[in-house]
Enzyme design. Sequence first.
Site, PDB file in Angstrom:
ATOM      1  N   ASN A  34      25.554  45.720  32.608  1.00  0.00           N
ATOM      2  CA  ASN A  34      26.337  46.927  32.336  1.00  0.00           C
ATOM      3  C   ASN A  34      27.242  47.258  33.511  1.00  0.00           C
ATOM      4  OD1 ASN A  34      25.307  47.693  29.682  1.00  0.00           O
ATOM      5  ND2 ASN A  34      23.371  48.043  30.721  1.00  0.00           N
ATOM      6  N   HIS A  65      25.457  42.588  44.228  1.00  0.00           N
ATOM      7  CA  HIS A  65      26.750  42.540  43.554  1.00  0.00           C
ATOM      8  C   HIS A  65      27.862  42.507  44.606  1.00  0.00           C
ATOM      9  CE1 HIS A  65      24.576  43.649  39.929  1.00  0.00           C
ATOM     10  NE2 HIS A  65      24.151  44.759  40.505  1.00  0.00           N
ATOM     11  N   ALA A 121      25.024  50.977  39.488  1.00  0.00           N
ATOM     12  CA  ALA A 121      24.633  50.139  40.616  1.00  0.00           C
ATOM     13  C   ALA A 121      25.818  49.659  41.441  1.00  0.00           C
ATOM     14  CB  ALA A 121      23.836  48.942  40.107  1.00  0.00           C
TER      15      ALA A 121
END
Length: 268
Positions: A190, A220, A122
């Site tokens: 992760n 993020h 991601a």
Amino acid sequence: MGKGSPLRVAVAGLGAVGMAVVRALEAGLPGCELAAVSARDLGAARARLPRAVPVLPVEELEPLADLVVEAAPAALLPAIAAPFLSAGKGVVVLSAGALLRNDHLIALARERGGQITVPTGALIGLDAVAAAAEGVIHSVRMVTRKPVRGLAGAPYLIENGIEIEGIGEPLRVFKGTPREAAVGFPANLNVAVALSLVGIGPDRTELEIWADPALARNVHSIAVESDSANFTMSIENLPSENPKTGRITALSVIACLRKMGAPLRVGT
């Protein structure tokens, strides 16, 4: 595997990510073929597959495949990875946080000639962080903001009595390192562990986690300072059928497999 033979790929775990990888392999990934799968419920797994593919316990996948994609609960990583690494084969690891608790797997890969690959997942910019790490990275800071349902039930929240259901504004629920987050948020962070492994490590990378009731996507943001470049990155990921996992995670695994058999590889 002889020259020109397709890479035989096993998929361990048939959740949102595992099924997406299976569908991509069945649709046709140049240089790859689906060899076997594993899942918690073997009977249900057989019913979900588009054709008759061997469905086996994770311990029995290795003889049928050259590489395994781990898309299962983090606790299963050693059982999935060890047989492949012992045989000098490859493992694509999604439960990157579990690597911090099972560093013997890295030693096993080194000893037997196997390889552990952690896909980009991601995050964007891991190539830039990897390049900067060839010089000196001074700091890496990551801030993750997730919808409430994407963090609900995390062990860290339960152990610390942090209630996020019903909050009306963003709440910072964690500040620390990826190593700490990998224990407290095993299904969520992760991405932070992957960032730390490619950069300055899981104990020096700074991490904040926020629960935000206004969000529908996982967000993020990363800031890196180094002797070669200072850069910031931000990405908003649509959740998959599993709210704890971004939709782009499965696509990252598919891109990783496609690159393995490609005549042209772009990016480090």
